[in-house]
Design a protein around this motif. Structure first.
Motif, PDB file in Angstrom:
ATOM      1  N   VAL A 429      32.101  46.242  39.908  1.00 53.89           N
ATOM      2  CA  VAL A 429      31.414  46.021  41.433  1.00 53.89           C
ATOM      3  C   VAL A 429      31.291  44.660  41.561  1.00 53.89           C
ATOM      4  CG1 VAL A 429      29.414  46.624  42.580  1.00 53.89           C
ATOM      5  CG2 VAL A 429      30.451  48.430  41.155  1.00 53.89           C
ATOM      6  N   ALA A 430      30.817  43.889  40.695  1.00 51.35           N
ATOM      7  CA  ALA A 430      30.196  42.590  41.031  1.00 51.35           C
ATOM      8  C   ALA A 430      31.588  41.593  41.368  1.00 51.35           C
ATOM      9  CB  ALA A 430      29.721  41.893  39.919  1.00 51.35           C
ATOM     10  N   GLU A 431      32.857  41.925  40.686  1.00 52.33           N
ATOM     11  CA  GLU A 431      34.018  41.145  41.198  1.00 52.33           C
ATOM     12  C   GLU A 431      34.304  41.580  42.502  1.00 52.33           C
ATOM     13  OE1 GLU A 431      36.989  42.519  38.447  1.00 52.33           O
ATOM     14  OE2 GLU A 431      36.594  40.809  36.872  1.00 52.33           O
ATOM     15  N   ASN A 432      34.323  42.888  42.919  1.00 47.25           N
ATOM     16  CA  ASN A 432      34.652  42.968  44.150  1.00 47.25           C
ATOM     17  C   ASN A 432      33.679  42.317  45.512  1.00 47.25           C
ATOM     18  OD1 ASN A 432      36.737  44.792  43.595  1.00 47.25           O
ATOM     19  ND2 ASN A 432      35.429  46.641  43.409  1.00 47.25           N
ATOM     20  N   LYS A 433      32.743  41.765  44.991  1.00 45.78           N
ATOM     21  CA  LYS A 433      32.016  41.049  45.829  1.00 45.78           C
ATOM     22  C   LYS A 433      32.082  39.654  45.888  1.00 45.78           C
ATOM     23  CE  LYS A 433      27.778  44.331  45.422  1.00 45.78           C
ATOM     24  NZ  LYS A 433      26.570  44.544  45.095  1.00 45.78           N
ATOM     25  N   VAL A 434      32.769  39.080  45.230  1.00 47.74           N
ATOM     26  CA  VAL A 434      33.210  37.563  45.112  1.00 47.74           C
ATOM     27  C   VAL A 434      34.652  37.587  45.618  1.00 47.74           C
ATOM     28  CG1 VAL A 434      31.341  37.008  43.690  1.00 47.74           C
ATOM     29  CG2 VAL A 434      33.661  37.440  42.776  1.00 47.74           C
ATOM     30  N   VAL A 435      35.058  36.276  46.186  1.00 48.18           N
ATOM     31  CA  VAL A 435      36.501  36.018  46.368  1.00 48.18           C
ATOM     32  C   VAL A 435      37.206  35.396  45.186  1.00 48.18           C
ATOM     33  CG1 VAL A 435      37.781  34.723  48.010  1.00 48.18           C
ATOM     34  CG2 VAL A 435      35.685  35.599  48.883  1.00 48.18           C
ATOM     35  N   LYS A 436      36.649  34.735  44.527  1.00 50.05           N
ATOM     36  CA  LYS A 436      37.404  34.108  43.369  1.00 50.05           C
ATOM     37  C   LYS A 436      37.801  35.087  42.233  1.00 50.05           C
ATOM     38  CE  LYS A 436      35.573  29.537  43.831  1.00 50.05           C
ATOM     39  NZ  LYS A 436      34.667  28.291  43.043  1.00 50.05           N
ATOM     40  N   GLN A 437      38.795  34.829  41.908  1.00 46.50           N
ATOM     41  CA  GLN A 437      39.527  35.837  40.468  1.00 46.50           C
ATOM     42  C   GLN A 437      38.819  35.025  39.458  1.00 46.50           C
ATOM     43  OE1 GLN A 437      41.072  38.623  40.886  1.00 46.50           O
ATOM     44  NE2 GLN A 437      40.970  38.505  43.232  1.00 46.50           N
ATOM     45  N   PRO A 438      38.717  35.918  38.319  1.00 49.89           N
ATOM     46  CA  PRO A 438      38.320  35.435  37.001  1.00 49.89           C
ATOM     47  C   PRO A 438      38.982  34.197  36.589  1.00 49.89           C
ATOM     48  CG  PRO A 438      38.667  37.697  36.876  1.00 49.89           C
ATOM     49  CD  PRO A 438      39.234  37.289  38.081  1.00 49.89           C
TER      50      PRO A 438
END
Length: 443
Positions: A429-438
């Motif tokens: 869920v947190a990843e979907n809220k940010v633009v940058k990839q890991p």
């Protein structure tokens, strides 16, 4: 610095996994656990209670405690050793030292007979574990050094595939020695075929490791200060890494999830053979056959996981894999025969390779780019993993010692899987809220 994605270097890195997985297969998964359970229960009293330095333990609880202690020792030593490796740029040397320690300890298990006191064999058992998991931190730390970010999933999966295939080959050799000793002119004396398999692990492990020792880069010195204290520097370095991780929300969430699901994953892999031998009274040949099947399907699992991560992303793939692990761990409570164990084992094999490979490459992708040496960062990763194993093994052993049921221990582990799965979903869920990839997260 050597160019990344060099095929020869990657092959040498993979061959180290080919070499050291012989320990994982024979010593932790098949022959030694079955041999240990048989030797420690085939006594006049027909009991599973053993004596170790004057204290009484359930045999499988003792082996779990020994493994747990060995991982705890590694968790304490690694910050110091990786500190020295970073400072002097000689992590390949420590890769060699741990490999020699582990392989020689496996050779020492050859002298473990039924009439032998348990102290020396169990110390060798613990030292073999220290050698295996201690060397892995230096091995893992090569991944971002030898492969670019876009290739790390594939290279990580390739390493595990080499490991699984190598373990299958060495297990087949040991399988023939144990089940058909007459083919080699071996007479059954003091369980000699099983003990010879421990020597085979020694020669296989140290022999093929020389490929990695000769080809992998030595390391990059990072001697910033002449007053650097290598004994405390590692812990200070871990504190610095932890400080950076706290500023990286996605990596922080990943490591939390990784800790909890690793408690389950690593512990189940270490205790599965004891469960089959003790709870199901599974014959050695059936147990070895099932474990071989696990290794075969694990190769397929690592490939599928690599492709799934490329299509759906690492975190979504990990959510699916850990969800399967959670269901399988819960089902262990109801396993009562060999067929049920075999079905569960095949499912475990598919998800085993995938979750290990993706966990390593996901962490690697989250690391800051262009750091001079990755040993300290992977020290933090490996200390996290080793502590999760310590928690898992002591939890499993403690529950079994209280209830005398390994199935109850499996249910306790399932709680850790559930927490890890929830934390992975939170990460997704947190990843979907940010633009940058890991891969683009910076310190």
């Amino acid at each position: 610095m050597e160019a990344k994605n060099n095929k020869k270097t990657i092959w040498a890195w993979c061959m180290f996994d080919w070499a050291n997985q012989s320990y994982n297969m024979v010593i932790t998964s098949t022959i030694f656990p079955a041999y240990f359970v048989y030797v420690t229960t085939n006594n006049p009293q027909k009991t599973d209670i053993v004596s170790f330095f004057g204290h009484k333990y359930v045999n499988t609880v003792l082996s779990n405690y020994i493994l747990g202690l060995s991982y705890l020792i590694v968790a304490v030593l690694l910050p110091i050793l990786t500190s020295i490796a970073d400072y002097r740029g000689n992590k390949r040397l420590y890769l060699q030292l741990f490999t020699w320690l582990g392989s020689l300890a496996c050779a020492g298990l050859y002298f473990f007979r039924q009439e032998s006191p348990l102290e020396i064999p169990m110390i060798c058992f613990g030292l073999a574990s220290i050698g295996y998991c201690g060397g892995f931190v230096f091995y893992n730390s090569y991944l971002p050094q030898i492969a670019t970010v876009d290739q790390q999933d594939a290279v990580s999966a390739k390493g595990f595939i080499y490991g699984y295939v190598g373990s299958i080959v060495v297990q087949l050799i040991c399988f023939l020695v144990v089940l058909k000793p007459e083919y080699f002119g071996i007479k059954e004396v003091n369980y000699l075929p099983a003990r010879i398999s421990f020597l085979i692990v020694f020669f296989w492990w140290i022999g093929f490791s020389f490929i990695a020792f000769r080809i992998l880069p030595k390391g990059t010195p990072n001697a910033g200060s002449h007053n650097y204290n290598v004994l405390t520097g590692g812990f200070k370095e871990l504190a610095k890494v932890f400080g950076k991780i706290k500023k990286m929300p996605l990596l922080k969430r990943f490591l939390s999830a990784f800790f909890f699901y690793s408690v389950g994953v690593q512990t189940i892999m270490l205790v599965a053979a004891n469960f089959a031998a003790k709870e199901l009274h599974m014959p050695d040949d059936d147990l070895i056959t099932i474990i071989l099947i696990i290794q075969v399907v694990a190769v397929l699992g690592a490939v599928i996981a690599s492709k799934a991560s490329a299509k759906y992303g690492n975190t979504k793939a990990l959510v699916g894999l850990v969800a399967v692990w959670t269901m399988v761990c819960c089902s262990v409570y109801f396993v009562t025969n060999e067929w049920q164990f075999a079905i569960a084992a095949v499912v475990v094999g598919v998800v085993m390779g995938g979750v290990q490979s993706l966990s390593r490459s996901t962490y690697s992708k989250y690391l800051p780019e262009n750091i001079p040496d990755t040993a300290s960062y992977f020290s933090f990763y490996d200390v996290t993993e080793k502590l999760s194993i310590v928690v898992g093994l002591f939890c499993f052993g403690f529950v079994e010692s209280m209830t005398h049921e390994m199935r109850d221990s499996a249910l306790a582990l399932d709680c850790f899987f559930a927490v890890g799965l929830i934390l992975l979903i939170v990460l997704l869920v947190a990843e979907n809220k940010v633009v940058k990839q890991p891969a683009t997260v910076s310190a």
